[in-house]
Design an enzyme around this catalytic site. Structure first.
Site, mmCIF file in Angstrom:
data_model
loop_
_atom_site.group_PDB
_atom_site.id
_atom_site.type_symbol
_atom_site.label_atom_id
_atom_site.label_comp_id
_atom_site.label_asym_id
_atom_site.label_seq_id
_atom_site.Cartn_x
_atom_site.Cartn_y
_atom_site.Cartn_z
ATOM 1 N N ILE A 6 -14.891 0.587 12.637
ATOM 2 C CA ILE A 6 -13.598 1.268 12.457
ATOM 3 C C ILE A 6 -12.839 1.269 13.779
ATOM 4 O O ILE A 6 -13.349 1.762 14.788
ATOM 5 C CB ILE A 6 -13.780 2.723 11.989
ATOM 6 C CG1 ILE A 6 -14.692 2.811 10.768
ATOM 7 C CG2 ILE A 6 -12.419 3.344 11.662
ATOM 8 C CD1 ILE A 6 -14.989 4.232 10.336
ATOM 9 N N ASN A 87 -7.907 0.094 11.395
ATOM 10 C CA ASN A 87 -7.060 1.278 11.257
ATOM 11 C C ASN A 87 -6.102 1.493 12.422
ATOM 12 O O ASN A 87 -5.038 2.083 12.242
ATOM 13 C CB ASN A 87 -7.958 2.523 11.107
ATOM 14 C CG ASN A 87 -7.184 3.809 11.259
ATOM 15 O OD1 ASN A 87 -6.395 4.193 10.406
ATOM 16 N ND2 ASN A 87 -7.395 4.496 12.387
ATOM 17 N N TYR A 154 7.571 -2.029 13.955
ATOM 18 C CA TYR A 154 6.497 -1.494 13.102
ATOM 19 C C TYR A 154 6.538 -2.118 11.707
ATOM 20 O O TYR A 154 5.509 -2.561 11.179
ATOM 21 C CB TYR A 154 6.632 0.027 13.014
ATOM 22 C CG TYR A 154 5.508 0.697 12.265
ATOM 23 C CD1 TYR A 154 4.237 0.781 12.815
ATOM 24 C CD2 TYR A 154 5.711 1.264 11.004
ATOM 25 C CE1 TYR A 154 3.196 1.404 12.133
ATOM 26 C CE2 TYR A 154 4.685 1.893 10.319
ATOM 27 C CZ TYR A 154 3.430 1.950 10.889
ATOM 28 O OH TYR A 154 2.401 2.563 10.206
ATOM 29 N N LYS A 158 3.650 -4.623 9.985
ATOM 30 C CA LYS A 158 2.927 -4.260 8.772
ATOM 31 C C LYS A 158 3.189 -5.257 7.643
ATOM 32 O O LYS A 158 2.296 -5.517 6.819
ATOM 33 C CB LYS A 158 3.290 -2.840 8.342
ATOM 34 C CG LYS A 158 2.801 -1.767 9.309
ATOM 35 C CD LYS A 158 1.292 -1.846 9.533
ATOM 36 C CE LYS A 158 0.773 -0.747 10.435
ATOM 37 N NZ LYS A 158 -0.698 -0.828 10.642
ATOM 38 N N VAL A 189 0.812 10.421 5.777
ATOM 39 C CA VAL A 189 -0.366 11.235 6.088
ATOM 40 C C VAL A 189 -0.039 12.214 7.219
ATOM 41 O O VAL A 189 0.652 11.866 8.185
ATOM 42 C CB VAL A 189 -1.559 10.338 6.490
ATOM 43 C CG1 VAL A 189 -2.843 11.163 6.562
ATOM 44 C CG2 VAL A 189 -1.730 9.189 5.502
ATOM 45 N N THR A 191 -0.670 13.387 10.196
ATOM 46 C CA THR A 191 -1.380 13.081 11.437
ATOM 47 C C THR A 191 -0.431 13.219 12.628
ATOM 48 O O THR A 191 0.755 13.508 12.463
ATOM 49 C CB THR A 191 -1.935 11.649 11.415
ATOM 50 O OG1 THR A 191 -0.822 10.728 11.351
ATOM 51 C CG2 THR A 191 -2.855 11.429 10.217
#
Length: 251
Positions: A6, A87, A154, A158, A189, A191
């Site tokens: 990970i 990730n 970004y 992606k 999310v 975060t």
């Protein structure tokens, strides 16, 4: 032994994924710029083998050596599965492209796209002949589907991750012992990355008010919720290899 690699594992979704994977007969190999001591302590308490490698994925030239180090912890003779969760990611620069300098652009594409591409390449080289289950989950974003003001780097990175994952899926499909791969959008999310988004100036990110509303209206997903879906993807029989998927399809 089930091995799981990970990246970006010290905080946010990566940390939540590690916590969800603290199980017997799992050996986690985590890669992050910083060391999460609490996470290592929890792994020890739950009897999960974990090895941590501190590394900055912007250093793309040494990524093959990084994968060598990762696999120094893997005993292929006892491996029942080897999985890889790509990730790690960064949002910056979040502003119109003419405000970005070359270093910011290069770092974003290095961490978000070039690093996953090189690491997947090295992962496949090291596992291609192993007759075991091998899965790669590349963490993507809905930002790769449509343009968002101020997110040129970004979003482009992606979108690249999505097409790369689909392409590798085609390449692996005809192999005797294929590496299964998917590009997975985790949704919005709760975060540190979302906190970073909400602190952006409106002239740099036109939709900042919308993301502030997501937080205030309780529309953000808990990292633990998304982590459970990632674990499910590692265990389901019908893995969406060669496809772009999202958390919405599993909640």
């Amino acid at each position: 032994m089930n091995y799981i690699i990970i990246t970006g594992a010290s905080k946010g979704l990566g940390e939540a994924a590690v916590e969800a994977l603290l199980k017997p007969n799992y050996h986690l190999i985590t890669v992050a710029r910083t060391k999460n001591e609490q996470m290592l302590k929890e792994a020890k308490e739950k009897g999960t083998k974990i090895d941590n490698i501190q590394y900055d994925l912007n250093n793309v030239e040494s990524l093959p050596s990084l994968m060598d180090t990762i696999f120094s912890y893997v005993d292929v003779k006892i491996a029942q599965s080897i999985h890889f969760i790509n990730n790690a990611g960064i949002l910056q620069p979040m502003k119109p492209i003419e405000k970005c300098n070359s270093e910011e652009i290069t770092k974003n594409i290095n961490v978000n796209l070039i690093a996953p591409m090189i690491l997947v390449s090295e992962f496949i080289k090291k596992t291609t002949d192993l007759p075991i289950e091998k899965r790669v989950i590349n963490i993507s974003s809905g930002a790769g589907k449509s343009p968002i003001f101020g997110w040129g780097c970004y979003g482009a990175s992606k979108a690249g991750v999505d097409l790369f994952s689909q392409t590798v899926g085609i390449e692996e499909n005809e192999k005797s012992h294929p590496v299964k791969i998917t590009s997975f959008a985790p949704g919005i999310v709760d975060t540190g990355m979302q906190k970073e988004i909400r602190s952006t100036k409106k002239e740099d990110f036109a939709q900042v008010d919308k993301f502030i509303d997501y937080k205030e209206e309780g529309k953000l997903l808990a990292p633990s919720t998304v982590a459970k879906v990632i674990v499910e993807l590692l265990e389901v029989v019908d893995f969406p290899t060669g496809k772009v998927t999202s958390v919405k399809e599993y909640l």
